[in-house]
Design a protein around this motif. Structure first.
Motif: not given
Length: 158
Positions: A22-24, A46-49, A64-73
């Protein structure tokens, strides 16, 4: 002691392979969630762009797969997920086929100050119009309405 079954090990390896490929991507936190959550990183596959800081080209009829890190408050026993086309800051056209139970894609309960990852594979249907979109992702506590939210750009292509 943790034991991985023969079924879960291949699934784990597939998930890890997807995250490595995966691309950031660039993203923008939603104004109403800056004080309640930090989005640390967003990846799309995918995200080659992404290397050119351009919108991800998402192909119809392919997931399409999305993954994200999050820190809730904030603390929450469960989270509701939403994904939609952000037509404006206040108007959104939701993806109605999405499973809203976020705890299937991240660990619940969530605790303030503890970073975690949300990962979801989204089928891109053939009926999606070919066009650029700003999409809005959100994970919301259904009790307090506090949320983790961000937008990023995609382009649905053939």
């Amino acid at each position: 002691m943790l034991h991985l079954s023969t079924v879960s090990l291949p699934l784990l390896l597939l998930l890890l392979a997807a995250l490595v490929n995966a691309e950031v991507v660039n993203f923008h936190p939603c104004a109403d969630s800056v004080d309640t959550c930090t989005i640390d990183q967003v990846r799309v596959e995918p995200c080659t762009q992404a290397e050119q800081n351009a919108p991800c080209h998402i192909r119809r009829r392919r997931p399409s797969t999305i993954s994200f890190e999050f820190t809730p408050k904030f603390d929450a026993d469960r989270l509701e997920a939403s994904l939609g086309w952000a037509k404006s800051e206040t108007e959104e056209l939701p993806l109605v086929t999405m499973d809203r139970e976020a705890c299937k894609s991240t660990t619940c309960p969530v605790r303030a100050g503890v970073q975690q990852t949300y990962t979801l594979t989204v089928p891109i249907e053939a009926k999606f119009p070919l066009s650029p979109y700003t999409i809005r992702w959100a994970l919301k506590d259904p009790v307090t309405s506090k949320r983790c939210c961000f937008t990023h750009d995609i382009k649905v292509v053939r």
